[in-house]
Design an enzyme around this catalytic site. Structure first.
Site, PDB file in Angstrom:
ATOM      1  N   GLU A  94     -11.861 -13.989 -32.360  1.00 23.45           N
ATOM      2  CA  GLU A  94     -11.702 -13.449 -31.015  1.00 23.45           C
ATOM      3  C   GLU A  94     -12.805 -13.928 -30.076  1.00 23.45           C
ATOM      4  O   GLU A  94     -13.935 -14.176 -30.498  1.00 23.45           O
ATOM      5  CB  GLU A  94     -11.731 -11.916 -31.074  1.00 23.45           C
ATOM      6  CG  GLU A  94     -10.506 -11.356 -31.777  1.00 23.45           C
ATOM      7  CD  GLU A  94     -10.426  -9.832 -31.725  1.00 23.45           C
ATOM      8  OE1 GLU A  94      -9.311  -9.338 -31.520  1.00 23.45           O
ATOM      9  OE2 GLU A  94     -11.445  -9.159 -31.887  1.00 23.45           O
ATOM     10  N   CYS A 112     -17.763 -14.308 -24.178  1.00 25.91           N
ATOM     11  CA  CYS A 112     -18.434 -14.023 -25.449  1.00 25.91           C
ATOM     12  C   CYS A 112     -17.658 -14.750 -26.556  1.00 25.91           C
ATOM     13  O   CYS A 112     -16.449 -14.536 -26.701  1.00 25.91           O
ATOM     14  CB  CYS A 112     -18.416 -12.510 -25.666  1.00 25.91           C
ATOM     15  SG  CYS A 112     -19.074 -12.023 -27.261  1.00 25.91           S
ATOM     16  N   CYS A 119     -18.058 -11.764 -40.987  1.00 28.09           N
ATOM     17  CA  CYS A 119     -19.520 -11.829 -40.967  1.00 28.09           C
ATOM     18  C   CYS A 119     -20.060 -11.278 -42.282  1.00 28.09           C
ATOM     19  O   CYS A 119     -19.506 -10.337 -42.833  1.00 28.09           O
ATOM     20  CB  CYS A 119     -20.063 -11.005 -39.798  1.00 28.09           C
ATOM     21  SG  CYS A 119     -21.863 -11.146 -39.618  1.00 28.09           S
ATOM     22  N   CYS A 123     -23.532  -5.067 -40.920  1.00 32.18           N
ATOM     23  CA  CYS A 123     -24.108  -3.997 -40.088  1.00 32.18           C
ATOM     24  C   CYS A 123     -23.182  -2.780 -40.103  1.00 32.18           C
ATOM     25  O   CYS A 123     -21.961  -2.898 -39.962  1.00 32.18           O
ATOM     26  CB  CYS A 123     -24.321  -4.497 -38.659  1.00 32.18           C
ATOM     27  SG  CYS A 123     -25.437  -5.910 -38.607  1.00 32.18           S
ATOM     28  N   CYS A 126     -20.522  -1.952 -37.142  1.00 34.76           N
ATOM     29  CA  CYS A 126     -19.809  -3.092 -36.552  1.00 34.76           C
ATOM     30  C   CYS A 126     -18.463  -3.319 -37.233  1.00 34.76           C
ATOM     31  O   CYS A 126     -18.386  -3.401 -38.465  1.00 34.76           O
ATOM     32  CB  CYS A 126     -20.691  -4.337 -36.670  1.00 34.76           C
ATOM     33  SG  CYS A 126     -19.841  -5.853 -36.210  1.00 34.76           S
ATOM     34  N   CYS A 342     -18.885  -4.721 -27.476  1.00 38.81           N
ATOM     35  CA  CYS A 342     -19.836  -5.159 -28.491  1.00 38.81           C
ATOM     36  C   CYS A 342     -19.623  -4.409 -29.804  1.00 38.81           C
ATOM     37  O   CYS A 342     -19.538  -3.188 -29.828  1.00 38.81           O
ATOM     38  CB  CYS A 342     -21.226  -4.876 -27.941  1.00 38.81           C
ATOM     39  SG  CYS A 342     -22.494  -5.615 -28.904  1.00 38.81           S
TER      40      CYS A 342
HETATM   41  S1  SF4 Z   1     -23.303  -6.824 -35.567  1.00 36.21           S
HETATM   42 FE1  SF4 Z   1     -21.453  -7.404 -36.688  1.00 36.21          FE
HETATM   43  S2  SF4 Z   1     -21.082  -9.551 -36.156  1.00 36.21           S
HETATM   44 FE2  SF4 Z   1     -23.208  -9.061 -35.559  1.00 36.21          FE
HETATM   45  S3  SF4 Z   1     -24.422  -9.661 -37.351  1.00 36.21           S
HETATM   46 FE3  SF4 Z   1     -23.954  -7.470 -37.626  1.00 36.21          FE
HETATM   47  S4  SF4 Z   1     -22.060  -7.484 -38.857  1.00 36.21           S
HETATM   48 FE4  SF4 Z   1     -22.303  -9.554 -38.029  1.00 36.21          FE
END
Ligand code: SF4
Length: 363
Positions: A94, A112, A119, A123, A126, A342
């Protein structure tokens, strides 16, 4: 040269000059193709009108031009647009186009872009993390998001800012990220000023210096999200490898240049990292660093234990930072109604797969 057609998107000027050399053409031909690819964003060799027809035919056999395919487009009530692109192998990523007004009220677009499919950083707050890591994007696929989004602009509009804050950790895909930044900011690509391009990292401390040296002048945003290691370790697993001290020591030594400051991102989560004590700890941590803090009230998505703090709490946090001499701003959430804000980006197809939301990692 290989028998299979080579993809041109993502090649830099030097590679195109070299490719043309292998095909018996002068160096300027490579520079012309560079400009057609990135400044004009052509999708057919026939559109390269200053390239001789005979060479265009040869190129058509030896190389391919491929734009990202738009799989789905969503529009937010605040004007933000989210694009889900389908890549050559069927993977999807995306990008988000965000309307911003400058101080004179003039509307500008920010884009963005993503750097990975999924990923690996995990996190806790996220949505992309719930996909896990699928694969790296190539430089062509990163630049391709810019080109495809630019194609969707209305006449007279342009993409003014580019941020690498979409799906993925840019410094975990170092070479492709650096190459894409160099292409996008190349004067002949008619792209973006380095001052208007920002790359965000969750804190891969060992690659910061190399990154800043590779693309000087480009903005750097570092995600802190907490002011002590215990909380940060739960929110951002990379903290177990590079804790706050290691990360900030590295930041203090970065060759940022006279006028540039690092942006520290701080996602605010109610009752987790949003207290007055957190604000005071954060201001002490950043003492002496040329920086600004960007507070991001958390953008909710279904199935998480986190909550967004109320506006009063965010403002109080910001005032404590300001009183301590730390420049601090609050990011207005954009596109949260279409999961474009975000921390909300993901390929829903992969999320609905096995255990997607079970992978949550609550405190
Ligand atoms: S916020 Fe999400 S996309 Fe960014 S590094 Fe952490 S897990 Fe990866």
């Amino acid at each position: 040269m290989s028998a299979r057609p080579v993809g041109l998107l993502g090649m830099d000027e030097e590679e195109l000059v070299s490719l043309c050399g292998e095909m018996g053409e002068p160096p300027y031909r490579g520079r012309q193709i560079f400009s057609w690819l990135y400044a004009h964003g052509v999708s057919k060799f026939s559109q390269m009108t200053n390239i001789p027809k005979g060479f265009r035919a040869k190129l058509g056999e030896a190389a391919r031009l491929e734009a990202l395919e738009l799989d789905r487009e969503s529009k937010s009530t605040d004007g933000t647009e989210k694009y889900l692109w389908r890549l050559r192998d069927g993977a999807r990523v995306e990008s988000v186009r965000i309307p911003m007004r400058n101080v004179s009220g003039v509307m500008r677009w920010s884009l963005c872009v993503s750097t990975q499919v999924g990923c690996a950083m995990g996190c806790a707050f996220c949505l992309t993390a719930k996909m896990g890591f699928v694969r790296q994007l190539t430089a062509g696929e990163i630049v391709g998001q810019f080109l495809a989004a630019r194609d969707l602009l209305a006449p007279g509009e342009r993409l003014h800012n580019v941020v690498f804050m979409g799906m993925g950790e840019p410094l975990d895909n170092f070479d492709a990220t650096v190459k894409a930044v160099k292409i996008l900011t190349h004067p002949q690509a008619n792209g973006v000023s380095p001052r208007r391009l920002t790359v965000s990292t969750v804190g891969v401390a060992s690659r910061l210096k190399r990154f800043v040296s590779a693309v000087p002048g480009v903005g750097l945003a570092v995600s802190l999200h907490a002011a002590d290691d215990e909380t940060r370790g739960k929110l951002v697993p990379v903290n177990r490898k590079w804790n706050l001290r290691a990360l900030l020591d590295e930041c203090r030594e970065l060759p940022m240049g006279e006028r540039r400051r690092i942006t520290f991102e701080y996602v605010m989560l109610r009752g987790v990292n949003d207290t007055k004590t957190d604000a005071k700890k954060l201001s002490r941590l950043l003492e002496g660093l040329k920086c600004k803090v960007n507070l991001i009230p958390w953008n909710p998505f279904p199935g998480t234990p986190f909550e967004r703090p109320d506006d009063g709490r965010v403002e109080e946090f910001r005032r404590i930072l300001l009183a301590a001499g730390v420049v601090a701003t609050t990011r207005t959430p954009k596109g949260s109604d279409i999961l474009a804000a975000c921390g909300q980006l993901a390929d829903a197809g992969r999320l609905s797969g096995r255990n997607a939301l079970k992978q949550l990692n609550p405190l």
